[in-house]
Enzyme design. Sequence first.
Site, short mmCIF file in Angstrom:
data_model
loop_
_atom_site.label_atom_id
_atom_site.label_comp_id
_atom_site.label_asym_id
_atom_site.label_seq_id
_atom_site.Cartn_x
_atom_site.Cartn_y
_atom_site.Cartn_z
CB SER A 244 -42.96 58.73 65.09
OG SER A 244 -41.92 58.66 64.51
N GLY A 248 -38.11 57.04 67.43
CA GLY A 248 -37.52 56.60 69.00
C GLY A 248 -36.55 55.47 68.64
CD GLU A 265 -43.26 62.00 75.05
OE1 GLU A 265 -44.15 61.19 74.54
OE2 GLU A 265 -43.41 63.13 74.88
#
Length: 508
Positions: A244, A248, A265
């Site tokens: 999520s 991140g 990512e």
Amino acid sequence: MKLADVMRIFKLDTGVPALGTGRGFFAGKGDETASISPLDERPLASFHHASREQAEEVLQAARQAFHIWRGVPAPVRAQVLLDLAGAFREKKEPLAHLMTYEMGKPVREARIEIEDCAITATYAAGLARKIGGMEAPSIRPDVQLMEKWHPAGPVLIITAFNFPASLWAWNACLAVLCGDSTVWKPAPQTPLMTVAVLRIVAETLAGHPEVPEGVFSFIMGTNEDVAVPLVGDKRLPVVSATGSIGMGRAVGKAVAERLGTAILELGGNAAALFTPSAEMELSLRHAFFAATMNGGQRCTALRRLLVHESRWDGVVGRLKTAYKSLPVGDVFGENHTLSPLVDRKAAEGFEGKVRELKAEGIEMFTPGTALPDDGTYVPPCMSLLERDAPQPQEETFGPLLYVQPYSTFDEAIEKHNAVPQGLASGIYTNDVGEMQRFVSERGSDAGLVAVNDITGNLEVALAFGGTKDSGVLSEKGGDSWKHYMRRQSIVVNYSGQALPAAGVSFGS
């Protein structure tokens, strides 16, 4: 395949290890946990998490392995990956079935993911003679300028549940080819898949004594005991994390504070334009599959479909027909089907979002599909937005598709980009001008663009990464291998000429 047969193939019937270093597998000493199948919410297996002390042991093994592995020639490393690709293909069926049992992905999609692992390993092996540096001319005679790339060190790989094998492969295969060792911290929802993947690695390593213990490590544990300490550890110069946006930000901050490299990512909120020239059959299928594959649990899943007003009635009507015909629960069949969400928490979150939209008076379409009595299934639905409605700013991880009309191409681009995420995007068109505009600097601001295809349907040769809140740096193809290495610039002066003394006496 029956669950018992799959468990036996990967030695999961005799216990679930919580950590491993390539060939060795070890039981955890932390709290007990379990793998729960979303198909019926029954436990598949229970095991103990690894402790903080065991996480340290894994990291030490990875560090020791790195000092050996970095000196092994890249073409030798490549052969390990080629053999690993073959091993994945040999075990494709049991791996795919285990993935379906553990996280609900339809087996036909799970097979594609395992094949992607094999393709990624093969691609990484092909880089063995391409990861060198370069030479550049100097302004000085008899001086050579060079650039070299060296392995960075042990790489921490944190993966999400929705692609429990390929997210590891995207990172591990490139990192190992580059001469790094790896430590895998998988999602808590997919421990059995993690062990199965590393069992295949161990079988491959049996034929490669040159690979030191610790190159392919994994550890399963809590955030407090495992994830947080590892993310903040300077001995892991590269951290690649998928999850999520909130996760991140936390990982990125921790890694930045110690000046490490973070490959992030994160979430998506993909939109696609259905233009006046779009071919109906092709575009409908791509849009529908992009929204419903893996139960909508893809960071590149189509969340927003912007339909030109001239195509609105036809597109919405045909989509309603498709949703009504979508089977639910036949995850072991060969047809496209809607899978359950990964766990009860995910299902409740999805249902809460649908209730919220209905309370706001937004028109919702649900096909009235009968859901299985067991499992974490939710009904697929479309949210039909008014033309002037604001863009949904948050991603709902599940089979929810927002559909909204637009009038002009400029309006569609503005709507497309009016979200904080920037991972995947798409356009359905036969107009070359619109296509070129969409992929230009004035078009999509996302890192990935699909033209007349499924959003996020990238092959390994292309880098995978987003913009804005969707992440930093990239995985897979392009020059992404550089993220797992450190660059060294070199000046070689073989002229035999020293700098002028400039009034300084150096003695005799």
